[in-house]
Write an enzyme that holds these catalytic residues in place. Structure first.
Site, short mmCIF file in Angstrom:
data_model
loop_
_atom_site.label_atom_id
_atom_site.label_comp_id
_atom_site.label_asym_id
_atom_site.label_seq_id
_atom_site.Cartn_x
_atom_site.Cartn_y
_atom_site.Cartn_z
CB SER A 143 17.69 14.64 2.57
OG SER A 143 18.59 13.76 3.20
NE ARG A 152 -3.94 -1.81 -0.23
CZ ARG A 152 -4.33 -2.37 -1.36
NH1 ARG A 152 -3.82 -2.02 -2.50
NH2 ARG A 152 -5.25 -3.30 -1.35
CD GLU A 161 -2.97 0.98 -4.04
OE1 GLU A 161 -3.85 0.72 -4.88
OE2 GLU A 161 -3.07 0.68 -2.83
#
Length: 146
Positions: A112, A86, A89
């Protein structure tokens, strides 16, 4: 003992003693997410901090020493793990939009992951449901021209 076996043994000891990651983090005075990454071999603790963890969890010398060893961050994400999937995703769906917004706000550069903090907290949603809030906070590094 190899890295994976040491990490597994440390985790087993922590769970056996019923010590939470938050309790380990409090013991060493660091962010729980950082400490979780250190316990998984992706960050290192100072020898003093590793000693405190060793005392808290009753670790042996090899396990304590492994907590302050320089990590090799070469593991690729396990895309079949639902939580990690997820997160991937989210980047897949929103990554380009976040990049465009970051460029508008900061210019050409990157966030960073070295000068960086990550916090995760449990919050309550508008309908009383449990929600996971993740905050990524990284220094903006501007690309140089030459």
């Amino acid at each position: 003992m190899e890295k994976a076996a040491v990490r597994k043994a440390i985790k087993a000891q922590r769970l056996n003693k019923k010590v939470t990651i938050a309790e380990v983090a409090k013991t060493v005075g660091k962010n729980p997410t950082f400490v979780a990454a250190a316990l998984n071999g992706n960050h290192r603790l100072s020898p003093e901090e590793a000693g405190k963890v060793g005392k808290l969890l009753d670790l042996d010398k090899e396990q304590i020493s492994s907590l302050s060893a320089f990590p090799v961050r070469a593991d690729f994400p396990n895309a079949t793990d639902p939580f990690k999937y997820r997160l991937l995703e989210v980047i897949g769906v929103y990554g380009d939009s976040m990049r465009e917004m970051a460029n508008e706000m900061f210019g050409d550069g990157i966030m960073s992951a070295i000068d960086f903090t990550l916090d995760m907290e449990k919050v309550t949603g508008s309908q009383g449901e449990a929600r996971c809030k993740i905050t990524l906070n990284g220094k903006w590094l501007e690309y140089k021209t030459f």
